[in-house]
Motif scaffolding. Structure first.
Motif, PDB file in Angstrom:
ATOM      1  N   ALA A  39       0.838  -1.207   0.000  1.00 36.45           N
ATOM      2  CA  ALA A  39       0.000   0.000   0.000  1.00 36.45           C
ATOM      3  C   ALA A  39       0.871   1.253   0.000  1.00 36.45           C
ATOM      4  CB  ALA A  39      -0.937  -0.011   1.207  1.00 36.45           C
ATOM      5  N   GLN A  40       1.952   1.226   0.786  1.00 35.06           N
ATOM      6  CA  GLN A  40       2.854   2.373   0.807  1.00 35.06           C
ATOM      7  C   GLN A  40       3.555   2.540  -0.546  1.00 35.06           C
ATOM      8  OE1 GLN A  40       5.272   1.426   4.208  1.00 35.06           O
ATOM      9  NE2 GLN A  40       3.973   2.614   5.599  1.00 35.06           N
ATOM     10  N   ASP A  43       1.166   4.047  -2.939  1.00 35.96           N
ATOM     11  CA  ASP A  43       1.016   5.484  -2.668  1.00 35.96           C
ATOM     12  C   ASP A  43       2.184   6.277  -3.253  1.00 35.96           C
ATOM     13  OD1 ASP A  43      -0.231   7.778  -1.329  1.00 35.96           O
ATOM     14  OD2 ASP A  43       1.539   7.686  -0.009  1.00 35.96           O
ATOM     15  N   VAL A  44       3.402   5.781  -3.052  1.00 41.09           N
ATOM     16  CA  VAL A  44       4.583   6.460  -3.595  1.00 41.09           C
ATOM     17  C   VAL A  44       4.524   6.499  -5.120  1.00 41.09           C
ATOM     18  CG1 VAL A  44       7.097   6.258  -3.879  1.00 41.09           C
ATOM     19  CG2 VAL A  44       6.073   5.980  -1.622  1.00 41.09           C
ATOM     20  N   ALA A  46       1.856   6.285  -7.045  1.00 36.62           N
ATOM     21  CA  ALA A  46       0.749   7.137  -7.489  1.00 36.62           C
ATOM     22  C   ALA A  46       1.119   8.609  -7.381  1.00 36.62           C
ATOM     23  CB  ALA A  46      -0.498   6.848  -6.665  1.00 36.62           C
ATOM     24  N   ARG A  47       1.854   8.987  -6.347  1.00 36.58           N
ATOM     25  CA  ARG A  47       2.277  10.380  -6.195  1.00 36.58           C
ATOM     26  C   ARG A  47       3.328  10.760  -7.244  1.00 36.58           C
ATOM     27  NH1 ARG A  47       0.802  12.510  -0.955  1.00 36.58           N
ATOM     28  NH2 ARG A  47      -0.003  10.827   0.339  1.00 36.58           N
ATOM     29  N   ARG A  53      -2.203   5.707 -11.505  1.00 38.69           N
ATOM     30  CA  ARG A  53      -3.341   5.618 -10.582  1.00 38.69           C
ATOM     31  C   ARG A  53      -4.416   4.626 -11.037  1.00 38.69           C
ATOM     32  NH1 ARG A  53      -4.076   9.771  -6.469  1.00 38.69           N
ATOM     33  NH2 ARG A  53      -2.235  11.089  -6.541  1.00 38.69           N
TER      34      ARG A  53
END
Length: 172
Positions: A39-40, A43-44, A46-47, A53
């Protein structure tokens, strides 16, 4: 990764949990750490790469759907104790599952099946006190008390503190 490795200890057999040599029922604990890591990472990514995304969202939905399907597939095995232990025998036959099935079949007065399960359990673990006592009790309940006496004696040898074995042998 530290979470994953530490939480694998009860699963690996290096650290024994109860009477199980390998406790795969704890596998989900180690995977919590991996899912947090994924999940982390998502997130990285996607940013950093906004175009990923939709792919990451699709992966997340597919993961949830996959877990839902697996849960739905395995739920019937958990409906009753009998189904659970029959599944355990089908997947990885062992003493505990056989002894539990022996008790279930004994309570249902299916003494032939109960005896077969207890004998199978003793084949896996010849000194298992619960299976020995269960076999003796099944033989006694099925009207074969003469055969139950030596089995109760073996049960007492395996567990000298068994009040049930002492009581039943004394009554016989």
């Amino acid at each position: 990764w530290g979470w994953f490795v530490i939480m694998l200890l009860p699963v690996s057999g290096l650290v024994q949990v109860g009477s199980a040599a390998i406790a795969d029922r704890y596998t989900y604990l180690s995977y919590v750490g991996l899912w947090i890591l994924l999940a982390q990472l998502a997130d990285v990514l996607a940013r950093r790469y906004g175009t990923l995304r939709p792919v990451l969202a699709l992966f997340a939905v597919a993961s949830v759907l996959g877990c839902t399907w697996l849960t739905h597939r395995d739920l019937p095995h958990w409906r009753t104790s009998e189904r659970l232990f029959e599944r355990a025998v089908a997947v990885a036959d062992g003493a505990l599952a056989r002894a539990k099935l022996g008790g279930i079949r004994d309570r249902a007065m299916d003494f032939e099946a109960a005896e077969a399960h207890y004998r199978a359990a003793l084949g896996f673990w010849p000194t298992m006190p619960e299976a020995q006592l269960g076999l003796a009790t099944t033989l006694n309940r099925s009207g074969r008390s003469v055969l139950a006496i030596p089995e109760y004696r073996l049960a007492i040898e395996r567990d000298p503190r068994s009040a049930t074995a002492h009581t039943n042998l004394g009554l016989l």
